[in-house]
Design a protein around this motif. Structure first.
Motif, short mmCIF file in Angstrom:
data_model
loop_
_atom_site.label_atom_id
_atom_site.label_comp_id
_atom_site.label_asym_id
_atom_site.label_seq_id
_atom_site.Cartn_x
_atom_site.Cartn_y
_atom_site.Cartn_z
N HIS A 258 0.76 -1.42 0.15
CA HIS A 258 -0.18 0.18 -0.10
C HIS A 258 0.88 1.04 -0.08
O HIS A 258 2.14 1.15 0.33
CB HIS A 258 -0.78 0.07 1.34
N SER A 259 0.25 2.42 -0.17
CA SER A 259 0.99 3.55 -0.36
C SER A 259 1.08 4.19 1.13
O SER A 259 0.27 3.68 2.02
CB SER A 259 0.32 4.66 -1.26
N LYS A 260 1.93 5.01 1.47
CA LYS A 260 2.11 5.75 2.88
C LYS A 260 0.71 6.47 2.94
O LYS A 260 0.29 6.44 4.31
CB LYS A 260 3.15 6.76 2.77
N ARG A 261 0.27 7.05 2.13
CA ARG A 261 -1.08 7.74 2.63
C ARG A 261 -2.23 6.80 2.79
O ARG A 261 -2.89 7.03 3.64
CB ARG A 261 -1.40 8.66 1.23
N GLN A 262 -2.40 5.78 1.86
CA GLN A 262 -3.24 4.71 2.33
C GLN A 262 -3.08 4.19 3.69
O GLN A 262 -4.19 4.10 4.18
CB GLN A 262 -3.20 3.66 1.35
N LEU A 263 -1.81 4.01 4.28
CA LEU A 263 -1.57 3.21 5.41
C LEU A 263 -1.93 4.44 6.64
O LEU A 263 -2.91 4.11 7.47
CB LEU A 263 -0.52 3.08 5.52
N GLU A 264 -1.68 5.55 6.47
CA GLU A 264 -2.03 6.58 7.37
C GLU A 264 -3.68 6.87 7.50
O GLU A 264 -4.06 6.84 8.60
CB GLU A 264 -1.40 8.07 6.88
N ARG A 265 -4.23 6.70 6.41
CA ARG A 265 -5.68 6.85 6.42
C ARG A 265 -6.36 5.82 7.27
O ARG A 265 -7.18 5.81 8.12
CB ARG A 265 -6.28 6.90 4.90
N HIS A 266 -5.63 4.51 6.64
CA HIS A 266 -6.07 3.22 7.69
C HIS A 266 -6.14 3.35 9.04
O HIS A 266 -6.89 3.07 10.04
CB HIS A 266 -5.84 1.97 7.22
N PHE A 267 -4.99 3.69 9.66
CA PHE A 267 -4.77 3.88 10.86
C PHE A 267 -5.58 4.93 11.71
O PHE A 267 -5.98 4.92 12.73
CB PHE A 267 -3.13 4.55 11.13
N ARG A 268 -5.59 6.10 10.84
CA ARG A 268 -6.50 7.17 11.47
C ARG A 268 -8.11 6.59 11.63
O ARG A 268 -8.78 6.73 12.72
CB ARG A 268 -6.80 8.55 10.72
N MET A 269 -8.50 5.97 10.61
CA MET A 269 -9.89 5.45 10.96
C MET A 269 -10.02 4.44 11.80
O MET A 269 -10.94 4.20 12.63
CB MET A 269 -10.44 4.82 9.47
N ALA A 270 -9.41 3.25 11.95
CA ALA A 270 -9.16 2.02 12.98
C ALA A 270 -8.60 2.69 14.30
O ALA A 270 -9.39 2.07 15.08
CB ALA A 270 -8.15 1.11 12.50
N LEU A 271 -7.81 3.38 14.16
CA LEU A 271 -7.21 3.59 15.81
C LEU A 271 -7.15 5.03 16.29
O LEU A 271 -6.79 5.23 17.25
CB LEU A 271 -5.60 3.18 15.69
N ASP A 272 -7.49 5.97 15.30
CA ASP A 272 -7.50 7.65 15.52
C ASP A 272 -5.76 7.80 15.74
O ASP A 272 -5.69 8.61 17.13
CB ASP A 272 -8.23 7.89 16.52
N ILE A 273 -4.87 7.20 15.36
CA ILE A 273 -3.70 7.39 15.43
C ILE A 273 -2.59 7.45 14.32
O ILE A 273 -3.23 6.65 13.26
CB ILE A 273 -2.96 6.56 16.59
#
Length: 336
Positions: A258-273
């Motif tokens: 995945h891209s860095k931006r995709q990974l950051e989006r998933h972390f924000r949605m799943a863990l708010d971090i």
């Protein structure tokens, strides 16, 4: 199945669609073997009558001596090694890591003949170690348990084992992490050769959820993170495996596709971090645990957890926990 290999020339009982030969390492893991073979057993017949109709299987041996599992239960082989081409797959069930599992020359020769004949090879649990020792995983991706990831890297330089999926299929090599993942790998084979209904039936009778895809993350250290997002879980496991030498978030994203931006989006949605903050929490949580429970020096703990030195660890530690590593150690009654 390897390109060019033909099922038509392989002898099998009438009606059988899937034939599997098992090689059990000394002190093999019984759970991994039992889960795999029970999926075949339940898929092979109506109900749970256990007749080897649609599937058949056999434990193979050079000596025909009973093989003891890691828990002490023994299994009696059914057939001698013979011609590997009579099977659709040869499955190697590994044993305990701390006993340096190895296979004798007869088994190594048998596996090499199987590879030459185009019979796919399967490594279950530490069976991947045994396949590699036989020179049969060169150039292949392979799955190992997150628990044994460091052991694999230490023993087998130059390989890039996958420890964030429950199983890996790479051409004519299939590997899985053991435990219940062996049931899912067996269900994958049943689905492919016998039918999806039979695969699901086996898992449901075994009180296992529907078949999981290979990319399903392995369970590992969860810390305080709670999420079902498979991308986030795979990233967290990869971070865990690189605690002592932290890798950039962009590299984490690249390794899981995945891209860095995709990974950051998933972390924000799943863990708010952010992924960076999560990685730091993982390292600090391990440091906290080691300070309380081990006799390692704080300087060594800093290195083990990927910090530049003890001062760097102390700054991050105070920010996270409100006290220094030395203060926590003194509270725990251990030397600094």
């Amino acid at each position: 199945m390897r390109p060019g290999a033909s099922h038509a020339v392989r002898k099998r009982p009438p009606g059988a669609r899937l034939s599997v030969g098992f090689i059990l390492a000394r002190r093999f893991t019984l759970c991994a073997f039992a889960n795999f073979v029970d999926v075949l057993r339940l898929a092979a017949d109506e109900g749970d009558r256990s007749r080897p109709i649609l599937c058949n299987w056999a434990v193979l041996s050079d000596t025909m001596d009973a093989v003891a599992s890691s828990c002490g239960v023994t299994v009696q082989p059914k057939e001698r090694l013979g011609d590997p081409a009579r099977f659709d797959y040869i499955v190697v069930i590994g044993g305990l890591m701390d006993e340096a599992p190895t296979l004798g020359p007869a088994y190594t020769g048998f596996l090499k003949r199987a590879a030459e004949a185009g019979v796919p090879l399967v490594g279950v649990c530490t069976g991947a170690f045994l396949l590699h020792q036989a020179g049969l995983l060169d150039g292949y991706r392979c799955c190992v348990s997150w628990f044994h990831h460091a052991d694999f890297l230490e023993q087998f330089e130059g390989l890039n084992p996958v420890a964030d999926q429950i199983f890996v299929v790479d051409r004519d090599r299939l590997t899985c992490s053991g435990g219940v993942s062996s049931a899912h790998l067996a269900a994958y084979l049943v689905d492919k050769h016998v039918g999806r209904a039979q695969a699901n039936k086996s898992l449901h009778i075994m009180i296992i959820d529907d078949a999981l895809q290979a990319e399903k993350p392995q369970p590992g250290i969860t810390l305080d993170f709670r999420t079902r997002d498979p991308i986030v879980l795979r990233a967290l496991l990869l971070m865990q495996q690189n605690i002592d030498t932290p890798i950039p978030v962009a590299e984490v994203a690249k390794r899981i596709g995945h891209s860095k931006r995709q990974l950051e989006r998933h972390f924000r949605m799943a863990l708010d971090i952010s992924p960076q903050a999560a990685f730091l929490q993982i390292r600090l949580s391990l440091a906290h645990h080691l300070i309380e429970t081990s006799e390692k020096s704080i300087a060594q703990i800093a290195v083990d957890c990927g910090f530049c030195d003890s001062s760097h660890l102390s700054r991050m530690f105070r920010r996270q926990f409100g006290s220094t590593p030395l203060a926590l150690r003194q509270q725990a009654g251990l030397a600094g």
